[in-house]
Scaffold this active site. Structure first.
Site, PDB file in Angstrom:
ATOM      1  N   ASP A   1       2.077  -1.071  11.889  1.00 24.09           N
ATOM      2  CA  ASP A   1       0.751  -1.540  11.452  1.00 24.09           C
ATOM      3  C   ASP A   1       0.519  -3.006  11.814  1.00 24.09           C
ATOM      4  O   ASP A   1      -0.581  -3.527  11.604  1.00 24.09           O
ATOM      5  CB  ASP A   1       0.609  -1.385   9.934  1.00 24.09           C
ATOM      6  CG  ASP A   1       0.566   0.079   9.519  1.00 24.09           C
ATOM      7  OD1 ASP A   1       0.214   0.930  10.365  1.00 24.09           O
ATOM      8  OD2 ASP A   1       0.882   0.374   8.351  1.00 24.09           O
TER       9      ASP A   1
ATOM     10  N   LYS B   1       0.833  -1.212   0.000  1.00 31.96           N
ATOM     11  CA  LYS B   1       0.000   0.000   0.000  1.00 31.96           C
ATOM     12  C   LYS B   1       0.861   1.253   0.000  1.00 31.96           C
ATOM     13  O   LYS B   1       0.605   2.187  -0.761  1.00 31.96           O
ATOM     14  CB  LYS B   1      -0.927  -0.043   1.228  1.00 31.96           C
ATOM     15  CG  LYS B   1      -1.908   1.100   1.300  1.00 31.96           C
ATOM     16  CD  LYS B   1      -3.184   0.702   2.007  1.00 31.96           C
ATOM     17  CE  LYS B   1      -3.012   0.509   3.503  1.00 31.96           C
ATOM     18  NZ  LYS B   1      -2.903   1.775   4.243  1.00 31.96           N
ATOM     19  N   SER B   2       1.892   1.284   0.831  1.00 28.14           N
ATOM     20  CA  SER B   2       2.746   2.484   0.910  1.00 28.14           C
ATOM     21  C   SER B   2       3.392   2.769  -0.441  1.00 28.14           C
ATOM     22  O   SER B   2       3.431   3.914  -0.905  1.00 28.14           O
ATOM     23  CB  SER B   2       3.863   2.257   1.934  1.00 28.14           C
ATOM     24  OG  SER B   2       3.338   2.160   3.229  1.00 28.14           O
TER      25      SER B   2
ATOM     26  N   ARG C   1       2.774   5.934  -3.350  1.00 28.99           N
ATOM     27  CA  ARG C   1       3.917   6.740  -3.787  1.00 28.99           C
ATOM     28  C   ARG C   1       4.129   6.649  -5.294  1.00 28.99           C
ATOM     29  O   ARG C   1       4.514   7.630  -5.945  1.00 28.99           O
ATOM     30  CB  ARG C   1       5.180   6.307  -3.032  1.00 28.99           C
ATOM     31  CG  ARG C   1       5.190   6.790  -1.579  1.00 28.99           C
ATOM     32  CD  ARG C   1       6.130   5.970  -0.737  1.00 28.99           C
ATOM     33  NE  ARG C   1       6.327   6.494   0.610  1.00 28.99           N
ATOM     34  CZ  ARG C   1       5.517   6.261   1.647  1.00 28.99           C
ATOM     35  NH1 ARG C   1       4.427   5.531   1.491  1.00 28.99           N
ATOM     36  NH2 ARG C   1       5.795   6.765   2.840  1.00 28.99           N
TER      37      ARG C   1
ATOM     38  N   ARG D   1      -7.550  -3.408   9.587  1.00 35.01           N
ATOM     39  CA  ARG D   1      -6.601  -4.312  10.256  1.00 35.01           C
ATOM     40  C   ARG D   1      -7.191  -4.892  11.546  1.00 35.01           C
ATOM     41  O   ARG D   1      -6.841  -6.009  11.935  1.00 35.01           O
ATOM     42  CB  ARG D   1      -5.273  -3.602  10.534  1.00 35.01           C
ATOM     43  CG  ARG D   1      -4.557  -3.170   9.253  1.00 35.01           C
ATOM     44  CD  ARG D   1      -3.092  -2.914   9.462  1.00 35.01           C
ATOM     45  NE  ARG D   1      -2.573  -2.016   8.447  1.00 35.01           N
ATOM     46  CZ  ARG D   1      -2.304  -2.369   7.180  1.00 35.01           C
ATOM     47  NH1 ARG D   1      -2.502  -3.603   6.777  1.00 35.01           N
ATOM     48  NH2 ARG D   1      -1.843  -1.480   6.317  1.00 35.01           N
TER      49      ARG D   1
ATOM     50  N   SER E   1       7.289   9.168  11.950  1.00 33.29           N
ATOM     51  CA  SER E   1       6.222   9.048  10.947  1.00 33.29           C
ATOM     52  C   SER E   1       6.778   9.205   9.540  1.00 33.29           C
ATOM     53  O   SER E   1       7.252  10.279   9.164  1.00 33.29           O
ATOM     54  CB  SER E   1       5.144  10.114  11.189  1.00 33.29           C
ATOM     55  OG  SER E   1       4.295  10.167  10.073  1.00 33.29           O
TER      56      SER E   1
ATOM     57  N   GLY F   1      -4.964   7.739   5.329  1.00 33.60           N
ATOM     58  CA  GLY F   1      -4.073   8.724   5.946  1.00 33.60           C
ATOM     59  C   GLY F   1      -2.833   8.955   5.110  1.00 33.60           C
ATOM     60  O   GLY F   1      -2.366  10.091   4.949  1.00 33.60           O
TER      61      GLY F   1
ATOM     62  N   ARG G   1      -8.670  12.127  12.234  1.00 30.72           N
ATOM     63  CA  ARG G   1      -7.236  11.911  12.472  1.00 30.72           C
ATOM     64  C   ARG G   1      -6.447  13.222  12.411  1.00 30.72           C
ATOM     65  O   ARG G   1      -6.821  14.148  11.686  1.00 30.72           O
ATOM     66  CB  ARG G   1      -6.693  10.888  11.456  1.00 30.72           C
ATOM     67  CG  ARG G   1      -7.312   9.522  11.681  1.00 30.72           C
ATOM     68  CD  ARG G   1      -6.833   8.498  10.699  1.00 30.72           C
ATOM     69  NE  ARG G   1      -5.418   8.185  10.865  1.00 30.72           N
ATOM     70  CZ  ARG G   1      -4.755   7.360  10.068  1.00 30.72           C
ATOM     71  NH1 ARG G   1      -5.363   6.797   9.039  1.00 30.72           N
ATOM     72  NH2 ARG G   1      -3.483   7.110  10.281  1.00 30.72           N
TER      73      ARG G   1
HETATM   74  C1  S3P Z   1       2.798   4.802   6.119  1.00 27.92           C
HETATM   75  C2  S3P Z   1       3.345   5.166   7.313  1.00 27.92           C
HETATM   76  C3  S3P Z   1       2.809   4.740   8.620  1.00 27.92           C
HETATM   77  C4  S3P Z   1       1.858   3.554   8.500  1.00 27.92           C
HETATM   78  C5  S3P Z   1       0.898   3.740   7.377  1.00 27.92           C
HETATM   79  C6  S3P Z   1       1.638   3.887   6.057  1.00 27.92           C
HETATM   80  C7  S3P Z   1       3.389   5.298   4.880  1.00 27.92           C
HETATM   81  O1  S3P Z   1       2.111   5.809   9.201  1.00 27.92           O
HETATM   82  O2  S3P Z   1       1.160   3.361   9.709  1.00 27.92           O
HETATM   83  O3  S3P Z   1      -0.008   2.646   7.279  1.00 27.92           O
HETATM   84  O4  S3P Z   1       3.071   4.754   3.793  1.00 27.92           O
HETATM   85  O5  S3P Z   1       4.201   6.232   4.936  1.00 27.92           O
HETATM   86  P1  S3P Z   1       2.867   6.975  10.039  1.00 27.92           P
HETATM   87  O6  S3P Z   1       3.690   7.769   9.120  1.00 27.92           O
HETATM   88  O7  S3P Z   1       1.752   7.777  10.647  1.00 27.92           O
HETATM   89  O8  S3P Z   1       3.673   6.238  11.065  1.00 27.92           O
END
Ligand code: S3P
Length: 436
Positions: free
Chosen positions: A319, A24-25, A29, A393, A167, A95, A123
């Site tokens: 996570d 997902k991350s 991107r 989750r 973060s 988020g 959030r």
């Molecule tokens: C993520 C960073 C994390 C993670 C989120 C994905 C990202 O959050 O919990 O599911 O893709 O950069 P934080 O940056 O708030 O730690």
């Protein structure tokens, strides 16, 4: 699955070889950098979950073309920058999507309004608004830095920013804004967080300087860098692979292999912890895929024992604590998870919801302000219906628990699982899991 919920029951062993959905991350991107770049970006293995599809839609709204060519195959044509969107950007539950897109958008002379679902609107956005404001962006939002929010970007100057919380989203928002700021952008992270933005910026032609110091890093981005379209192969998401793998560890007689899992050390904290707990986890076919380490991971049913999880490991598995808590419930003895206050500001307050769900299933659990202690007894009673507060989750973790508990476990809102793992139910059924 019914509209009312989804139930997991204990059955036979889980067996099979599966592929994890795209990370997902990295998927977010790839779309965002593709839209910021000039030219064509070809993506393979994109996660087609709701969160990422919202980001694709947002990139269209900011002027890029994003076309689906086939399953997980996308072509993004960027214009070398963002143009002003004609309507509100709705990032749904994501988020990562909203924070990274706001960072990227702040670099341009435009106004953009952002919103999301009830969870995302609750959030904190202050964590990115603070550095973006120091760089010169302005905004109006609800109290407490909550969405909906209207952002005005452009005319930014670079900053050196020390992350107050570990973060990757905040780091990434500052770096993406820094692409279009005057001067050198510096992010100092006292604890290293996932580095996909740095790796992918390089894949798009940017020069990113990273210096490690102890457990932290300093990242420098020179101004005036141009991004050029790239080819991105998205590896399997370790955060999703965690569910079938832990299910195999706690279900007698099981053996499950997940192929093509991202094994970036800044994401692999869960696997390290499970091995310390006595898990039979094996890596094979280790390789490099698109600048990220990838491998196949096999889990076999194991007798687990409780451990103390080092707090400094938290960023590499933030996570994964909900599913670790499930593994801990089937282990013998206490598993102490500390330094995980960030779990309270995810899609839900995950410490609180796991504590309620585990207790309802007869598991010994103590909640702390920034931690959780789960005391396992080798087996779980189950027999509960769990309110997930729309958190994917939390839902998947309790369903995995139900697959190995004495009595069934049900969750509400199973549709939210599609934000990160659209094929979860079919994949688990294919391994032999009784979900319905
Ligand atoms: C993520 C960073 C994390 C993670 C989120 C994905 C990202 O959050 O919990 O599911 O893709 O950069 P934080 O940056 O708030 O730690």
């Amino acid at each position: 699955m019914t509209a009312a919920g989804l139930t997991a029951r204990r059955g036979g062993p889980l067996r099979g070889v599966v592929h994890a959905p795209g990370d997902k991350s990295i998927s977010h991107r790839a779309l965002i950098l593709g839209a910021l770049a000039s030219g064509v970006t070809e993506i393979e293995g994109l996660l087609e979950g709701d969160d990422v599809l919202r980001t694709a839609e947002a990139m269209r709204a900011f002027g890029a073309t994003a076309e689906r060519l086939g399953e997980g195959r996308w072509r993004v044509t960027g214009q070398g920058g963002f143009t002003e969107p004609a309507d509100v950007i709705d990032c749904g539950n994501a988020g990562t999507g909203v924070r990274l897109i706001m960072g990227a958008a702040a670099g341009f002379d435009l106004a953009a309004a952002f919103t999301g679902d009830a969870s995302l609107r609750g959030r904190p956005m202050n964590r990115i608004l603070k550095p973006l404001g120091q760089m010169g962006a302005t905004w109006v939002c609800r109290s407490g830095g909550r969405l909906p929010l209207a952002l005005k970007g452009g005319g930014l100057h670079a900053i050196a920013y020390r992350l107050p919380e570990p973060s990757a989203q905040v780091k990434s928002a500052v770096l993406l804004a820094g692409l279009h700021a005057a001067g050198e952008t510096v992010v100092i992270e006292p604890e290293a967080t996932r580095d996909h933005t740095e790796r992918m910026l390089r894949a798009f032609g940017a020069v990113v300087d990273v210096v490690e110091s102890g457990s932290g890093r300093t990242i420098r981005l020179a101004p005036g860098q141009k991004l050029t379209g790239a080819k991105i192969a998205v590896p399997g998401d370790p955060s999703s692979a965690a569910f079938p793998l832990v299910a195999a560890l706690v279900t007698p007689g099981s053996q499950v292999t997940v192929e093509g899992v991202l094994l970036n050390p800044l994401r692999a904290g869960l696997f390290a912890t499970l091995i310390e707990m006595g898990a039979d986890l094996a890596y094979a076919n280790l390789r490099d895929a698109g600048g990220e380490p990838v491998g196949d991971v096999t889990a076999r049913f194991s007798s687990l024992r409780g451990v103390d999880v080092p707090p400094e490991r938290a960023p590499s598995m933030i996570d994964e604590y909900p599913i670790l808590a499930v593994a801990a419930a089937f282990a013998e003895g206490p598993t102490r998870m500390r330094g995980i206050g960030e779990m309270r500001v995810k899609e839900s307050d995950r410490i609180a919801l796991m504590a309620v769900g585990l207790a309802a299933c007869g598991v010994g659990v103590e909640e702390e302000p920034e931690g959780m202690i789960v005391t396992g007894a080798g087996q779980v009673a189950g027999g509960a219906r769990v309110a997930t507060h729309g958190d994917h989750r939390i839902a998947m973790s309790h369903l995995v628990m139900g697959l190995a508990s004495q009595d069934a476990v049900s969750v509400d809102e199973p549709g939210m699982i599609a934000t990160s793992f659209p094929g979860f139910v079919d994949l688990m059924r294919g391994l032999g899991g009784d979900l319905g």
